[in-house]
Design an enzyme around this catalytic site. Structure first.
Site, PDB file in Angstrom:
ATOM      1  N   ASP A   1       0.870  -1.173   0.000  1.00 45.33           N
ATOM      2  CA  ASP A   1       0.000   0.000   0.000  1.00 45.33           C
ATOM      3  C   ASP A   1       0.907   1.224   0.000  1.00 45.33           C
ATOM      4  O   ASP A   1       1.481   1.578   1.026  1.00 45.33           O
ATOM      5  CB  ASP A   1      -0.898  -0.055   1.244  1.00 45.33           C
TER       6      ASP A   1
ATOM      7  N   LYS B   1      -3.413  11.968  -3.456  1.00 48.11           N
ATOM      8  CA  LYS B   1      -2.370  12.212  -2.456  1.00 48.11           C
ATOM      9  C   LYS B   1      -1.052  12.591  -3.135  1.00 48.11           C
ATOM     10  O   LYS B   1      -0.011  12.688  -2.489  1.00 48.11           O
ATOM     11  CB  LYS B   1      -2.170  10.959  -1.598  1.00 48.11           C
TER      12      LYS B   1
ATOM     13  N   GLN C   1       0.924   6.553   0.939  1.00 49.30           N
ATOM     14  CA  GLN C   1       1.669   7.639   1.577  1.00 49.30           C
ATOM     15  C   GLN C   1       3.115   7.721   1.094  1.00 49.30           C
ATOM     16  O   GLN C   1       3.905   8.476   1.656  1.00 49.30           O
ATOM     17  CB  GLN C   1       1.655   7.470   3.100  1.00 49.30           C
TER      18      GLN C   1
HETATM   19  C1  LIG Z   1      -1.730   4.225   4.016  1.00 49.43           C
HETATM   20  C2  LIG Z   1      -3.047   4.472   3.332  1.00 49.43           C
HETATM   21  N1  LIG Z   1      -3.666   3.461   2.701  1.00 49.43           N
HETATM   22  C3  LIG Z   1      -4.827   3.638   2.059  1.00 49.43           C
HETATM   23  C4  LIG Z   1      -5.462   4.862   2.018  1.00 49.43           C
HETATM   24  C5  LIG Z   1      -6.748   4.981   1.287  1.00 49.43           C
HETATM   25  O1  LIG Z   1      -6.621   5.779   0.168  1.00 49.43           O
HETATM   26  P1  LIG Z   1      -7.895   6.199  -0.686  1.00 49.43           P
HETATM   27  O2  LIG Z   1      -8.878   6.771   0.299  1.00 49.43           O
HETATM   28  O3  LIG Z   1      -7.374   7.202  -1.635  1.00 49.43           O
HETATM   29  O4  LIG Z   1      -8.420   4.976  -1.337  1.00 49.43           O
HETATM   30  C6  LIG Z   1      -4.855   5.938   2.659  1.00 49.43           C
HETATM   31  C7  LIG Z   1      -5.469   7.279   2.655  1.00 49.43           C
HETATM   32  O5  LIG Z   1      -6.271   7.691   3.433  1.00 49.43           O
HETATM   33  C8  LIG Z   1      -3.632   5.731   3.337  1.00 49.43           C
HETATM   34  O6  LIG Z   1      -3.036   6.747   3.981  1.00 49.43           O
END
Ligand SMILES: Cc1ncc(COP(=O)(O)O)c(C=O)c1O
Lengths: 404, 139
Positions: free
Chosen positions: A198, A224, A201
């Site tokens: 994932d 992001k 960040q």
């Molecule tokens: C580490 C991490 N994983 C997953 C997500 C989920 O991202 P998204 O809401 O863009 O799908 C986030 C963001 O909030 C995140 O910081």
């Protein structure tokens, strides 16, 4: 040369006032602001280029398709993926993880194991719980050490021939920890497990090279990374993506449809059912261009400097306690001040035009680990400055004074 | 003890003296600090109010035909908000609580002073206070 004022000029929102104060935006972990080039690319698409992709013979459809596919190419280069068709467009990180978890559901059986970690975002927990529930496999969790890094000894013990998949984040959105993903990938591959990272960040902060990293899947969100909302990427190795069943059925993802038997399109289209967020994908290229122009290495260096400065300033606040003090950190700082609820701090500094996040940050297991209701979180982006850090620290001290 | 209407008028008067948000917040913080404590045994899962980012416990009981509220929160601003509501609604008759028109909230701009999540929490608090009054009235 890295001129932060020049960079700030590209972000119109940074000129606005909030509660009659200059906006200080430190909630970049939630989403970053957008440069003019990205905003222009979105509006230009709707003004000049709007058409559906991969469908029409007409001029506009061809134009939209070319630009859509140009983003794919740009991302392939940006993350040094081997093939263009290993880049799948999704709605975001959450969607990318769900796509893989959904696919693995049918490949796993009772007794198989998935390993995640204690510091994951709920988006990298819940899809695997759902996957385990349906496939009968078991979820294992790498615990955290006190400094917010993963207990790698424990990870070594968790790995076994039952492990089929390891899903961990590159950077923790709450603690800022940069996880040793290279080591995790190597060890997992030794026993034949696949690895999903994932990267939500990490992607706009740390240099990525998929071929070197050797991850099987890597997920991130455009919003992001100075890009539009509603667009994300699933990178997957070709041979592994080919073993996954499709996620959603519909237009675009088929080769041939009949009521007797439908065959699926090849990568990447097999996983891109329906009309995608075309304007968003096209504008995503502008945000990658923005990052590449600055250079990811320069961004990392600048943000690291800011991280160190902000950390040392926060530690000067009486009663401040940091969460996430591992050596390897990216620009995210979580902390609390003794005797004060994080929410009270967030509410007061908001009045002074400062956007920070308070709460559990979609990582409730971390809150439980440290036995706290939440944290105050400052998350950095390339347009933030030392002056902004000073303003923010001043506001937090003012809040502390009001609250105690 | 005045009527719900009188107490509201007093709060509106207090707020008219404030020049800026800092004074309003300090007022709420002071109210939060002064709020009489809730008995520990009433801090249960049932007495938690949903919709607040911080935890809020609310307890109600009937004494001599009047409803007495006690509450607590782990965040001091939240505690200040619930304290204001308790000042207005506690020690009143159930029927009056249920039908109370809490116009002081708009008059002092309380919702605008709060973040959106806190404003939601405020609505949840009022709802729970009225529901308690309704339930106790029939006892
Ligand atoms: C580490 C991490 N994983 C997953 C997500 C989920 O991202 P998204 O809401 O863009 O799908 C986030 C963001 O909030 C995140 O910081």
């Amino acid at each position: 040369m890295f001129d932060v004022n020049k960079i700030r000029e590209q972000f119109p929102i940074l000129k606005r006032k909030v509660n009659d104060k200059d906006l200080v935006y430190f909630d970049n972990g939630a989403t970053t602001q957008k440069p003019q080039s990205v905003i222009d690319a979105v509006s230009n698409y709707y003004q000049e280029e709007n058409a559906n992709v991969h469908r029409g013979v007409h001029f506009l459809s061809g134009l939209a398709t070319d630009k859509f596919e140009a983003t794919r190419k740009t991302i392939q280069q940006f993350i040094s993926a081997k093939h263009n068709h290993e880049i799948i467009f999704t709605k975001g990180t959450t969607d990318s993880i769900n796509l893989v978890a959904n696919g693995f559901r049918s490949l796993l059986k009772k007794g198989d194991e998935i390993i995640i970690s204690e510091l994951e975002h709920h988006s990298n927990i819940v899809p695997w719980q759902m996957c385990c529930e349906i496939s009968g496999s078991t979820l294992k969790v790498i615990p955290l050490l006190d400094n917010g890094s993963l207990d790698m000894e424990n990870f070594n013990n968790l790995l076994s021939e039952n492990t089929k998949l390891v899903a961990v984040s590159h950077v923790s959105n709450t603690l800022g920890t940069i996880n040793p993903i290279k080591e995790i990938i190597e060890k997992s591959h030794l026993i034949g497990a696949k690895v999903l990272i994932d990267g939500a960040q990490a992607a706009s902060h740390i240099c990525l090279n998929m071929q070197e990293l050797d991850a099987d899947f890597y997920c991130f969100s455009a919003h992001k990374m100075y890009g539009p909302t509603g667009v994300g990427v699933l990178y997957g190795k070709e041979e592994i993506l080919n073993t996954l069943p499709p996620y959603q059925g519909g237009g675009e993802m088929i080769k041939e449809v009949s009521f007797e038997k439908t065959t699926y399109a090849s990568l990447p289209y097999k996983f891109e059912a329906g009309t995608p967020n075309i304007g968003g994908v096209i504008a995503f290229k502008s945000s990658i261009d923005f990052i590449r122009e600055l250079g990811v290495k320069n961004i990392t260096k600048y943000e690291d400097g800011l991280l160190q400065y902000a950390t040392s300033e926060i530690l000067k606040i009486e009663g401040a306690r940091l969460y996430g003090t591992s050596k390897n950190k990216s620009g995210i700082i979580s902390f609390n001040i003794k005797g004060i609820h994080p929410y009270d701090i967030g509410t007061i500094v908001d009045k002074m035009g400062i956007a920070i996040r308070t709460g559990h940050h979609c990582t409730q297991p971390i809150m439980k680990r440290y036995n706290i209701p939440g944290t105050v979180r400052i998350s950095l982006a390339v347009y933030n400055t030392k002056t902004e850090v000073d303003i923010c620290i001043g506001a937090i001290k003012k809040a502390q004074e009001m609250l105690s | 003890m005045g009527t719900i209407k009188d107490i509201q008028a007093g709060i509106i008067e207090d707020f008219e003296m404030f020049d800026d948000w800092i004074q309003k917040y300090e007022y709420l913080i002071d109210l939060g600090k002064e709020l009489a404590p809730i008995e520990e045994k009433y801090k249960t899962e049932d007495s938690l109010i949903k919709g607040c980012q911080s935890r809020v416990w609310l307890h109600a009981e009937k004494q001599d035909e009047k409803i007495i509220y006690t509450a607590d929160s782990d965040a001091i601003m939240t505690k200040g908000i619930i304290a204001i509501l308790i000042n207005v609604l506690s020690n009143q008759k159930a029927a009056e609580i249920v039908s109370a028109d809490l116009s002081f909230i708009d008059a002092i701009g309380l919702k605008e002073q709060l973040s959106a999540t806190r404003a939601n929490g405020l609505v949840s608090m009022i709802k729970k206070m009225k529901l308690y009054a309704l339930a106790l009235n029939n006892k």
